[in-house]
Design an enzyme around this catalytic site. Structure first.
Site, PDB file in Angstrom:
ATOM      1  CD  GLU A 111       0.619   5.740   0.141  1.00  0.00           C
ATOM      2  OE1 GLU A 111       1.403   5.437  -0.330  1.00  0.00           O
ATOM      3  OE2 GLU A 111       0.757   6.335   1.333  1.00  0.00           O
ATOM      4  CD  GLU A 131       4.826   9.317  -1.187  1.00  0.00           C
ATOM      5  OE1 GLU A 131       3.813   9.389  -0.227  1.00  0.00           O
ATOM      6  OE2 GLU A 131       4.627   9.674  -2.396  1.00  0.00           O
TER       7      GLU A 131
END
Length: 260
Positions: A111, A131
């Protein structure tokens, strides 16, 4: 304990290195430190381009520090100015930022890379959003990744945690260049110096236009440009640099950009 972030600057270029062995993972304290660094970079007219990388040869950044989370760091805690990693929510960052991905780039690390403008990667770099396996959501990546690469590839990464090697990442378009590891930082600095020699007011206008146009129609964005409703465009069109660019072209010489 050593500083988790190392910085150096030279000729308008700021290098930021995440240095938290073993995986360069980011806890709340490190995120807040990165936010201050990138905020100061944004606000310093002497700095024109930033490079972000990770220490060592194995990890760029493994994202959120799950050990810190297990010890009490809240996943929705205070990440500091700019949000997680200091970049992805930093307002009005109108300067180029380059990622030099020197190894594993996953979760929040990916990210961070997606929050930069150009991504260079070593040949051994790998990318993932794992995740899903820890029962949480890759929030920023869920917003950004489907806009950067084909939808079905992005959803594959988000839904399965699939790993991509650097050549797949390059093929799907979110890595600009693949380089031998020993050439990565050399190339990052080469590119950063090239950008640092360019017109900062034009870069600022480009970044604001691209950022703001993402949530509007083409014609709305065009109207805001032509009516000088973007602050960076208005400043550019009233600047000495705008005249300098035209004069340099007419006089067949290289322009001298002052950023004003």
């Amino acid at each position: 304990m050593s500083d988790p972030i190392r910085t150096r600057h030279d000729g308008g270029v700021l290098e930021v290195v995440i240095d938290r062995p073993k995986a360069n993972a980011i806890d709340l304290m490190t995120s807040r430190a990165l936010g201050v660094i990138f905020r100061d970079f944004r606000d310093d007219p002497a700095l024109r381009v930033a490079i972000v990388s990770g220490a060592g040869e194995k990890f760029f950044c493994a994202g959120w520090d799950l050990k810190a989370a297990a010890s009490g760091d809240a996943v929705d805690g205070d990440y500091g100015v700019g949000g997680f990693g200091g970049l992805q929510e930093l307002r009005d960052l109108n300067k180029p930022v380059i990622s030099a991905v020197n190894g594993i780039c996953c979760g929040g690390g990916l990210e961070i890379a997606l929050s930069t403008d150009l991504i260079l990667a070593a040949e051994h770099a790998t990318f993932a959003l794992p995740e899903i396996r820890s029962g949480t959501v890759a929030d920023a990546a869920s917003i950004k990744l489907p806009k950067r690469i084909p939808y079905h590839i992005a959803m594959d990464m988000l839904l399965t945690g699939r790993w991509l090697d650097v050549h797949d990442a390059h093929r799907w378009g979110f890595v600009n260049e693949v380089l031998p590891a020993e050439r990565l930082m050399e190339r990052a600095w080469e590119l950063a110096r090239l950008l640092a020699s360019g017109p900062p007011l034009v870069y600022a206008a480009i970044k604001e236009i691209v950022r703001e146009a993402e949530g509007s129609t083409f014609q709305t964005a065009m109207n805001k440009i032509t009516k000088r409703q973007f602050a960076t465009v208005d400043r550019l069109y009233s600047s000495e640099d705008q005249l300098e660019g035209a004069r340099a072209f007419a006089e067949k010489r290289s322009p001298i950009w002052k950023g004003k």
